[in-house]
Motif scaffolding. Sequence first.
Motif, short mmCIF file in Angstrom:
data_model
loop_
_atom_site.label_atom_id
_atom_site.label_comp_id
_atom_site.label_asym_id
_atom_site.label_seq_id
_atom_site.Cartn_x
_atom_site.Cartn_y
_atom_site.Cartn_z
N TYR A 1 54.93 71.72 90.92
CA TYR A 1 55.48 71.61 92.54
C TYR A 1 56.57 71.63 92.78
O TYR A 1 56.96 72.98 93.49
N PHE A 2 57.26 70.93 92.35
CA PHE A 2 59.10 70.93 92.43
C PHE A 2 59.57 71.56 91.79
O PHE A 2 59.92 72.73 92.40
N ARG B 1 58.66 75.10 91.89
CA ARG B 1 57.78 75.80 93.13
C ARG B 1 58.53 75.98 93.84
O ARG B 1 59.27 77.11 94.75
N ALA B 2 58.54 74.61 94.15
CA ALA B 2 60.01 74.55 95.30
C ALA B 2 61.22 75.11 95.91
O ALA B 2 61.47 75.76 97.27
N TRP C 1 62.25 77.07 94.18
CA TRP C 1 62.64 78.65 94.31
C TRP C 1 62.91 79.65 96.24
O TRP C 1 63.33 80.52 96.24
N PHE C 2 62.21 78.42 96.76
CA PHE C 2 63.10 78.58 98.14
C PHE C 2 64.01 78.59 98.70
O PHE C 2 65.26 79.10 99.37
#
Length: 176
Positions: free
Chosen positions: A121-122, A124-125, A127-128
């Motif tokens: 999750y970290f 993927r986040a 990438w923002f």
Amino acid sequence: QMYRLPPQGAGGRRRLAQGTDDGAMAGERKPTLRGGRRPVRGAELRRALGAGTAAWMFGNVWFAAISGSAFTLFIKSMEASPFQFGLMTSLQYIAALVSIPASLLIERSGARRKFFFWGHYFQRAMWFALALAPLWVMSRYGVSQAGLALNLFIPLLLVMYAGGAIGGPAWVSWMA
């Protein structure tokens, strides 16, 4: 923990011990996982494996979309030097060093699922942040500051890869 098979019945088929649903011998403890949970079996296992496969398919499409030529064009648009380009391509392997202490922590805690989900999750986040930070720098200070945007992008990329280096060993250990 070793499991004993129930005795064979007529015709060489295994029969379930009377009064049990998993083949454990009468009076034996049923197999449990850490935390007292029962192993997943049957339809529940099939459902869980299907959900994992579906999640992997979406993740694989997402990864293909953000890596390769799209990533290369993004880096070139920030005017990366050959050294910076080489550094960014090697960051994934540098961040893999995080997997060593992460593996030890995962084994010590036994929280494989938690480490897998939070690590990824970290990742993927991040990438923002990776997409927005360079855009923010260039919109605020102008395109002439592409080098500053790139210097912000490189450490963020390392941190993003570190998240994957935490989630990866947890996944392998969890599925083993």
